[in-house]
Design a protein around this motif. Sequence first.
Motif, PDB file in Angstrom:
ATOM      1  N   GLU A 184     -60.325 -13.675  45.870  1.00 37.85           N
ATOM      2  CA  GLU A 184     -59.707 -14.875  45.321  1.00 37.85           C
ATOM      3  C   GLU A 184     -58.913 -14.521  44.071  1.00 37.85           C
ATOM      4  OE1 GLU A 184     -62.610 -17.846  44.665  1.00 37.85           O
ATOM      5  OE2 GLU A 184     -63.101 -18.090  46.798  1.00 37.85           O
TER       6      GLU A 184
ATOM      7  N   LYS B 105     -55.248 -21.921  48.015  1.00 37.99           N
ATOM      8  CA  LYS B 105     -56.599 -21.400  48.218  1.00 37.99           C
ATOM      9  C   LYS B 105     -56.807 -20.811  49.601  1.00 37.99           C
ATOM     10  CE  LYS B 105     -57.900 -22.576  44.108  1.00 37.99           C
ATOM     11  NZ  LYS B 105     -58.150 -21.530  43.080  1.00 37.99           N
TER      12      LYS B 105
ATOM     13  N   GLN C 149     -54.137 -17.594  49.461  1.00 39.67           N
ATOM     14  CA  GLN C 149     -54.147 -16.823  48.223  1.00 39.67           C
ATOM     15  C   GLN C 149     -52.727 -16.422  47.813  1.00 39.67           C
ATOM     16  OE1 GLN C 149     -56.859 -16.398  46.244  1.00 39.67           O
ATOM     17  NE2 GLN C 149     -57.836 -17.730  47.769  1.00 39.67           N
TER      18      GLN C 149
END
Length: 783
Positions: free
Chosen positions: A290, A310, A313
């Motif tokens: 992440e 999210k 990425q």
Amino acid sequence: MCHHPKTICANEYFFLELLFMILLWLFSNDANGVPLRRSKRGWMWNQFFLLEEYTGTDMQYVGKLHSDGDRGDGSVRYVLTGEGAGTLFKIDEKSGDIHATKRLDREEKAYYILHAKAINRFTNEALEGESEFIIKIHDINDNEPRFTKDPYIATVPEMSEIGTSVIQVTATDADDATYGNSARVVYSILEGQPYFSVDPETGLIKTALPGMDREVKEHYQVVIQAKDMAGQMGGLSGTTTVSITLSDVNDNPPRFTKSLYDFKVPESTELGSAVGVIRANDADINANAEMDYRIIGSDGPGMFDISTNKSTQEGVIVLRKPLDFERKRQYSLRIQVDNVHVSPRFFSMGPFRDEATVKIQVEDVDEPPVFERSSYVMEVKEDAARNTAIGSVSASDPDGVRSPVRYSIDRRTDMDRVFNIHAGNGSVFILRQLDREESAWHNISIIATEFNNPRQISRVPVYIRVLDINDNAPTFATNYETFVCENAKANQRIQTVSATDPDEPVGGHRFFFSLAHEASGKANFSVRDNKDNTAWILTRRNSYNSLQKSTYLVPVVISDGEFPMQSSTNTLTVRVCTCDREGNMKLCNAEALTGRAGLSTGALVAILLCVIILLMIVVLFAALRRQRKKEPLIISKEDVRDNVVSYNDEGGGEEDTQAFDIGTLRNPEAIEESKQRRDIVPETFYPPVRRPAPPPARDNNNGDVRDFINQRLQENDSDPTAPPYDSLATYAYEGNGSVAESLSSLESVTTEGDQDYNYLSEWGPRFKKLADMYGGDDSDRDS
């Protein structure tokens, strides 16, 4: 019963155990001959031992039973009972030898309990008591170790140190663990070196190589062997597979795929739109991969922002302020990416971040004209003349090539065409007279269009305020109606009045009240200005007489204090009424009663309801009286007072008994006595006249009918209670068997026989009248 010594020699294991016991007994006494104490053992003299998994062709010899009472003369018979007796184990009745009939498995059953007896063969008497003994199965190494799972699944973090525990494997051996090494297992690794090792006693697998990197190799297959007999040669073995996966740790920083990114963005891009996407790679996975993007430098502060997608990425660059090609054509951003979850263990490897430069070029587009203001507010007096200019708007083309601009009014916002605009300079002027009291504000929209590209347009709202001028005179605030008592005193207040004015002066309204000049000389009332935009109406004499004059009209002049001054004369109607001592009105003239002392709406409604109810009662009473009158029995259409009873069944003649009974005509005695009519009440009651019986009937039927008719005629002629009209009963069903046949004149023409019609002439004028009413000649009617 005791065991034969031959049994001991025949069983190797039993001999060894017996020898061991003798040696133990010899050494169990001390120097003084005192027995030494020892722990109790589970040794039994009455035991037999048998090896499992016997592979010989003959039955395996177990042992021999012998009784002291057996003298060898064959008189003793040995009997074996208990577990497996007769099936697994057989005994020779004469010699007492015991053999196993089948191959036995210790893992299935480790021992058997049996009972033996010695019986006299001839008397069947037991020579001694029953003896119990045990046959134990001696274990051999006939089971290999087996693992509890196959395969095993395990994980261990990458970059783990040497000796990190991974998983423990377990193997079990079904052989007897208390006897020899048949069940003693030793573990070893066959595949998986040099990465992993296994503890030979416990089966615990550990890492054996440092720095195993998941990004280099993630999955390993390890083969573990378990061997019994303590791993010695000849032991049995089993294997299992252990699948080991290296779990990820954050040991890799994110890295941009390139150091410079270029994007081109039109200057018309809307705010909040994405202008570019950048991505950094991370060899780690899941949470360790992440990332967080942020802008650490920009030559256009606040123009752009960046957020992290999210799911992918990726870093998404978003526009926050409008772009303008003519003002700035390129922007430079410095972007930094960091891992969200960083392990302190790997800080020594350096910073877990990376940087890149982003260049954003602004592309020119043909933009619509831009107004100098976002909205305009203009003011104009309501008495302004037509074509008076009230203001102007200004717009320009923001592109490099300046295009002229044309102006127009959006007529959807000015449907009454009150305003117009000069197409070239944007001056706004009025087309017709304005009235602030009608509309104080006008909201219109002005359109600016590029001359070279009419599709490029823009709009701006213009709010026009109409300024007030004093063009309305004040008037009474409401329609006042008042009264004065006949016994009123001079200077008595009878009404307070106020005024209203649609104009809106800056300092507020200021009204002046006075009595009209033409009425001041002979006025019966006066006006007092209270200086607070109200005035009192006062009496000027002591008494008034409603008989002399019932109504007075008081002219009141109201003026405002603005320029130019506006005034109006308003008339107040004053009624003269009779009042009590307290000044409460008691009686007024008719007009006053309607205006002030009249009945309320509720009282009028109540009176109206009472009148309606009375009318309904009168109508109902008249209807009941009419209903009491008796209706005539029969109402004729032609009002000839004739009673015609019609039967729509023609009948079948004299022989048709279904239609009517002709016997009534033939037998006058059967005729019902005359009855008084119910629809006519005679003044004097006359008893019915009883007529003598007719003479005997003639030979034919026609005579009976004629006599019957004559009798009825006489009765009606002499009966004063008979109705004043004739009654004729018709039967429309002719029938098919009448002996009288037809009376029709047509029938008489075609009939050869003679027919007697003389009795018809005896009816006289009465029948002729009835025949005429029936609609034809009497000769055309059937009887």
